[in-house]
Structures are given as C-alpha cells and as structure tokens.
Design an enzyme around this catalytic site. Sequence first.
Site, PDB file in Angstrom:
ATOM      1  N   GLY A   1     -12.833  -3.939  -0.903  1.00  0.00           N
ATOM      2  CA  GLY A   1     -14.446  -3.656   0.189  1.00  0.00           C
ATOM      3  C   GLY A   1     -14.439  -2.921  -1.109  1.00  0.00           C
ATOM      4  O   GLY A   1     -16.334  -2.566  -1.570  1.00  0.00           O
TER       5      GLY A   1
ATOM      6  N   ARG B   1       0.729  -1.016  -0.453  1.00  0.00           N
ATOM      7  CA  ARG B   1       0.392   0.336  -0.048  1.00  0.00           C
ATOM      8  C   ARG B   1       1.056   1.554   0.100  1.00  0.00           C
ATOM      9  O   ARG B   1       0.267   2.446  -0.987  1.00  0.00           O
ATOM     10  CB  ARG B   1      -0.760  -0.156   1.454  1.00  0.00           C
ATOM     11  CG  ARG B   1      -2.032  -1.029   1.078  1.00  0.00           C
ATOM     12  CD  ARG B   1      -2.836  -0.706   2.327  1.00  0.00           C
ATOM     13  NE  ARG B   1      -4.697  -1.887   1.945  1.00  0.00           N
ATOM     14  CZ  ARG B   1      -4.435  -2.436   3.109  1.00  0.00           C
ATOM     15  NH1 ARG B   1      -4.548  -2.441   4.104  1.00  0.00           N
ATOM     16  NH2 ARG B   1      -5.461  -2.998   2.770  1.00  0.00           N
TER      17      ARG B   1
ATOM     18  N   GLY C   1      -9.645  -9.227  -1.752  1.00  0.00           N
ATOM     19  CA  GLY C   1      -8.786  -9.480  -0.910  1.00  0.00           C
ATOM     20  C   GLY C   1      -7.940 -10.966  -1.508  1.00  0.00           C
ATOM     21  O   GLY C   1      -6.473 -10.857  -1.919  1.00  0.00           O
TER      22      GLY C   1
ATOM     23  N   LYS D   1     -19.120 -17.461  -0.219  1.00  0.00           N
ATOM     24  CA  LYS D   1     -19.655 -17.434   0.564  1.00  0.00           C
ATOM     25  C   LYS D   1     -20.925 -16.683  -0.290  1.00  0.00           C
ATOM     26  O   LYS D   1     -20.398 -15.293  -1.068  1.00  0.00           O
ATOM     27  CB  LYS D   1     -20.059 -16.600   2.020  1.00  0.00           C
ATOM     28  CG  LYS D   1     -19.875 -16.893   2.968  1.00  0.00           C
ATOM     29  CD  LYS D   1     -19.277 -16.222   4.121  1.00  0.00           C
ATOM     30  CE  LYS D   1     -19.486 -16.742   5.291  1.00  0.00           C
ATOM     31  NZ  LYS D   1     -19.835 -15.752   6.350  1.00  0.00           N
TER      32      LYS D   1
END
Length: 399
Positions: free
Chosen positions: A380, A36, A357, A201
């Site tokens: 996100g 980052r 991710g 999921k």
Amino acid sequence: MSKFSSYNFARQKALIRVDFNVPLDKKTFTITDDTRMRAAIPTIKKILNDGGLVILMSHLGRPKEGPEEKSSLKHLVPHLSELLGGTTVLFANDCIGEQAYLTAGMLRAGEVLLLENLRFYKEEEKGDEAFAQKLSKLGDVYVNDAFGTAHRAHASTAVIAKFFPAEKRMFGLLMEGEVSSAEKVLHNSAKPFTAIIGGAKVSDKILIIENLLERATDIIIGGGMAYTFMKAQGGKIGNSLCEEDRLQTATDLLVKAEAKGVCIHLPSDSVIADKFDAAANTSTAPSNNIPDGWLGLDIGANACEQFSNVIKRSKTILWNGPMGVFEMEKFQHGTKVVATAVAEATQGGAFSLVGGGDSVAAVNQFGFTDKVSYVSTGGGAMLEYFEGKVLPGIAAVKD
Ligand code: AMP
C-alpha cells in the site's frame, strides 16, 4: 554515507518502529512467513554492533478491542532472538506504562526489548499525540524502518517524530533502501522508463497510472484490468473481468496518454479459458475479440513478445501487478515472460523496481528476486508513493 550508517549508537537507546506484522498460524501462533522480520535485521544489528540498546515497536494484525492472544507480539520473541544469532530479547507486555519503562531501564547494551502490540491502544491508529509522546520517552533516538506503514499517519509511524530533534530521528536501512529506490524511479529515472501495471482492477490503479503519465515513456497494461481498456475501445471481451463504471476512465487515460506522448501497450492477444478454474479448457484469441462464454486469464504469445521488446529496451522499470492469474499454472506464462524480460533488462544495466503484493509474490514464486534491482516490502505504501502522495512516515522523519 547515510544519516543512519554514520550515526554512532553507542549507549543510545534506539526506539525503532519496525513492521513485524507477520502472518501467524491460527492455532499454534507460529510464524508462517518471517520476511518482514528478516527485513529489519540489518538495522537492528548495526545498532547492536555499535553498542546501542534496541527497543522495537510494531503492530500485528487488526485487534479491535484491546489486547488479544492472537495478536500478541510475544509469539515473535524466540524467532527474533534466533534471527539475531541468540541475542537476548526481552518482552514488555505493554508498549507504554510502568512495565515498559522499567524494562527499558534495565536493558543493557547489546540487548533487545520488544514491546507489545501498538494497536492494543486505539490511540495508535488515531495518531494520538499524548500516546506518541509516551512512546517517545522510551528512546533517545527514533528510527523508522517500517516502510509498510509509512502511508499511515499513526502515532508510532509519524506523530512520534516531532518529539525527537532532527539529528535524533532517521530512517533505518530498510526504509532508506525503499525511499531511495522509489525516488530514483519517480524523480530520477533514466529513459526509456517503462511502467508495467497489471492485476485485477482498473479502479485500484487509476491514480498510479495518472501520475506515471507525467513521468514514464511507456506504460504496459496487463492482467484483468486490460479488458476494461479493450471494451472501452469497442472490443468484445466475453466474460473477462470488466469494470463497467470505469470504461470512461479507461478512455480518458488513453486520451491523456496520447496527448502527453506516452505509449500505452495493451496485450494484443490473450490466453482464454471457458471458466475461471485451474483445470479450465484454454485457447487463444485477440484480446479485443474474445468469444462469448470465454474469459481472458493471461496475456497471449504475441503480447508476450510485444511486452518483452518494450521492457528489454528500457533503462528504468517499475512493475506492479501480474499479467494474468499467475496463481494457476495454465495462466502464469505471461507473468513469467515479463519477469524474464525485466531480469534481462536489469542485467543489461536497467534499474528495476518491483512492488505491490502480487507482483512481489510472483517474482518470489518464479525465483527472480535476486535478478531485479529492488523488491519493495510495502504494498500500500509503495502504491501511494507512486500515486504521487506524500507519505506521512517519510515526511515526519525528513522535515
Ligand atoms: P492486484 O491485487 O490488483 O494487483 O491483482 C492481483 C490479482 O489479479 C491476482 O490475484 C491475479 O490472479 C488477478 N488477475 C490477474 N489477471 C487476471 C485476469 N485476467 N482475470 C482475473 N484476475 C486476474
């Protein structure tokens, strides 16, 4: 040329919101992954090269009750200076207040000031206006280069923008790259457009699949979430991952896709295991006929071929989520095959964007980072963008 690239920062104090939320070693506070920080370097360098002054603000970790040693940005100072080729990096142990203003006042052209963690103030996450205004006083120009937090309406990511006139608020190079790649995929995609959605999921990915039904021609569904779809269609999935409360959702998505003419591709076969373990016994089975006691942990050979064919004829590719438990060697083949097909399609002229991710981790781990068009830094934020949401950090700078 973009707004940022054409702006002359000479003698201007540029207040840059970066995402320096890097992992630190718990004992020594040394940086364990500086990705980052490296991502923000081109933006910082351009401003310094123009003869501008750089003031950096970021959050780090999740401090609950004000200042704490393990979340102090002071630990980043030496490495930041090194990444900038020895540039002087000053540190203010508060992001607002007298010391911050005094240090910013002493800053000379070509120098950098790093402010202490924004989240030492609760006002940051609350999007407090007065706090945002205090921060804004530190700079002449506001640059947002923190795509990773663009989905948060925090003081430094969104609220602050209104204290700068339109010509003095802009995205940095990282943010520009993220926004233009995402826009290209979502609003300007060459067809066929294939979205590859994997991971654990269904519940995490419903909104993104729904939004993509409006735009993609093909949606590949792999990973653990595929078994909920298999079961919803009457398949036998053994002990594979399944969200019982999402069976109806899975059916609804398949019905909607058919009505819209979007082709959903589910893995015809799976690599199955007798337990969730790197050393498990393995076999293969049709994904809708997995024996009791076994569970699907990767897509099978036929699915690899089926998915590769779809990917290779695509002109636009969005990839979020692995095809199997790629962290274990026995179950990483499917994710590798998909990465290879994405790389091949990209070489043939397709635009490919990898984000989220775990797919980013997989692409890095297998050495495909330079073989896709764009790897997003924002997990996100990227998901919410593709769910069709307006990201406050983007909207505030654009408006
Ligand atoms: P997500 O964060 O939802 O993208 O999920 C990523 C995680 O899904 C990774 O840690 C994978 O190991 C896991 N995963 C992928 N395929 C499976 C599977 N078939 N069964 C269980 N976990 C899986």
